[in-house]
Design a protein around this motif. Structure first.
Motif, PDB file in Angstrom:
ATOM      1  N   PRO A  19      40.410  33.789  36.815  1.00 25.64           N
ATOM      2  CA  PRO A  19      39.546  33.958  37.988  1.00 25.64           C
ATOM      3  C   PRO A  19      38.114  34.241  37.553  1.00 25.64           C
ATOM      4  O   PRO A  19      37.863  34.551  36.376  1.00 25.64           O
ATOM      5  N   MET A  20      37.205  34.179  38.492  1.00 23.93           N
ATOM      6  CA  MET A  20      35.795  34.279  38.132  1.00 23.93           C
ATOM      7  C   MET A  20      35.445  35.587  37.414  1.00 23.93           C
ATOM      8  O   MET A  20      34.623  35.602  36.505  1.00 23.93           O
ATOM      9  N   CYS A  21      36.075  36.696  37.805  1.00 25.70           N
ATOM     10  CA  CYS A  21      35.754  37.978  37.158  1.00 25.70           C
ATOM     11  C   CYS A  21      35.992  37.921  35.651  1.00 25.70           C
ATOM     12  O   CYS A  21      35.185  38.418  34.859  1.00 25.70           O
ATOM     13  N   CYS A  99      42.756  43.773  41.726  1.00 27.80           N
ATOM     14  CA  CYS A  99      41.472  43.469  42.389  1.00 27.80           C
ATOM     15  C   CYS A  99      40.928  44.728  43.059  1.00 27.80           C
ATOM     16  O   CYS A  99      39.727  44.998  43.011  1.00 27.80           O
ATOM     17  N   ILE A 102      39.316  46.862  40.542  1.00 24.44           N
ATOM     18  CA  ILE A 102      38.098  46.230  40.026  1.00 24.44           C
ATOM     19  C   ILE A 102      36.981  46.278  41.068  1.00 24.44           C
ATOM     20  O   ILE A 102      35.813  46.466  40.750  1.00 24.44           O
ATOM     21  N   CYS A 116      34.045  42.736  40.310  1.00 21.10           N
ATOM     22  CA  CYS A 116      34.372  41.471  40.984  1.00 21.10           C
ATOM     23  C   CYS A 116      33.068  40.748  41.334  1.00 21.10           C
ATOM     24  O   CYS A 116      32.278  41.260  42.120  1.00 21.10           O
ATOM     25  N   PRO A 117      32.849  39.560  40.760  1.00 16.32           N
ATOM     26  CA  PRO A 117      31.581  38.866  41.019  1.00 16.32           C
ATOM     27  C   PRO A 117      31.345  38.550  42.495  1.00 16.32           C
ATOM     28  O   PRO A 117      30.196  38.496  42.934  1.00 16.32           O
ATOM     29  N   TYR A 118      32.428  38.366  43.261  1.00 14.46           N
ATOM     30  CA  TYR A 118      32.221  38.079  44.688  1.00 14.46           C
ATOM     31  C   TYR A 118      31.557  39.264  45.383  1.00 14.46           C
ATOM     32  O   TYR A 118      30.883  39.112  46.382  1.00 14.46           O
ATOM     33  N   HIS A 154      38.490  39.139  48.483  1.00 18.18           N
ATOM     34  CA  HIS A 154      39.762  38.491  48.116  1.00 18.18           C
ATOM     35  C   HIS A 154      39.873  37.112  48.768  1.00 18.18           C
ATOM     36  O   HIS A 154      40.413  36.184  48.201  1.00 18.18           O
ATOM     37  N   CYS A 157      37.841  34.625  46.857  1.00 15.90           N
ATOM     38  CA  CYS A 157      38.517  34.279  45.604  1.00 15.90           C
ATOM     39  C   CYS A 157      39.692  33.349  45.883  1.00 15.90           C
ATOM     40  O   CYS A 157      39.905  32.361  45.177  1.00 15.90           O
ATOM     41  N   ILE A 186      44.717  36.447  46.972  1.00 21.41           N
ATOM     42  CA  ILE A 186      44.773  36.925  45.587  1.00 21.41           C
ATOM     43  C   ILE A 186      44.528  38.438  45.601  1.00 21.41           C
ATOM     44  O   ILE A 186      43.544  38.893  46.180  1.00 21.41           O
ATOM     45  N   PRO A 189      44.024  39.774  39.325  1.00 21.70           N
ATOM     46  CA  PRO A 189      43.537  38.693  38.452  1.00 21.70           C
ATOM     47  C   PRO A 189      44.657  38.052  37.627  1.00 21.70           C
ATOM     48  O   PRO A 189      44.627  36.843  37.369  1.00 21.70           O
TER      49      PRO A 189
END
Ligand code: SF4
Length: 201
Positions: A19-21, A99, A102, A116-118, A154, A157, A186, A189
């Motif tokens: 995932p992006m993170c 998540c 995080i 979490c980048p989002y 979430h 993601c 999600i 991760p």
């Protein structure tokens, strides 16, 4: 994926399923040859969940921190890696972070790339990160923006996951007689990784 055979050398190949993170941590580690403490902890525990043994984790971090000498690595970093595996100090066997953890614990400062980048990354940079993951569909990006503005990280993601695995999910749904198996958001991760790897291989 056979956890027993997972070596430090294959982490680069596996990053496409992250995932992006975790991609953000991996890319930063490769570019800067270092990661700050919270990023190391988040990524170490994730890789542990992927199946990296403690010995392979030490090899992975030793090679990744290529700008420092062995002596400094042994003194400053090896202990923390082994600690995350429950082999030092209080010997608590730490689980990979969810998540929720995080998103809410140890929020990153401006110079840090964990979290979490989002939630943490400014939307324009997030769009660049999405493009690096092969997500450039304008509708998807618009929906991700809306999710992020509504603080539904979430959902954003999961949306990216569904877009990136659309073909595979469609095939899986057809094989299951039209029943979708993956309908939940999600929440971990490692779940993203396991699901992505399973669908793509
Ligand atoms: Fe990582 Fe979870 Fe954020 Fe997705 S929602 S990027 S898996 S922390």
């Amino acid at each position: 994926l056979n956890g027993a055979s997972l070596t430090a050398a294959v982490v680069d190949d596996l990053a496409q399923y992250f995932p992006m993170c975790m991609r953000q941590l991996h890319t930063t580690l490769r570019r800067e040859k270092k990661l700050l403490h919270n990023g190391r902890l988040q990524y170490t525990l994730f890789l542990k969940g992927v199946g990296l043994s403690v010995d392979e984790a030490v090899i992975f971090w030793r090679k990744s921190f290529s700008r420092i000498d062995d002596d400094r690595f042994q003194k400053e970093y090896r202990y923390n890696i082994r600690h995350a595996y429950g082999l030092e100090g209080t010997r608590r066997n730490y689980k990979p972070l969810s998540c929720q953890q995080i998103l809410t614990e140890r929020r990153p400062a401006a110079n840090q790339v964990h979290g979490c980048p989002y939630r943490e990354v400014a939307i324009d940079n997030l769009v660049i990160g999405l493009a690096a993951m092969g997500v450039s569909d304008r509708d998807v990006i618009r929906h991700v923006r809306e999710d992020v503005e509504a603080k539904k990280y979430h959902v954003a993601c999961t949306r990216v996951f569904e877009y990136s695995h659309a073909k595979e999910l469609k095939r899986e749904k057809e094989a299951a007689g039209g029943m979708a198996r993956f309908t939940e958001n999600i929440i971990h991760p490692n779940e993203y990784f396991t699901r992505s790897f399973g669908l793509k291989n």
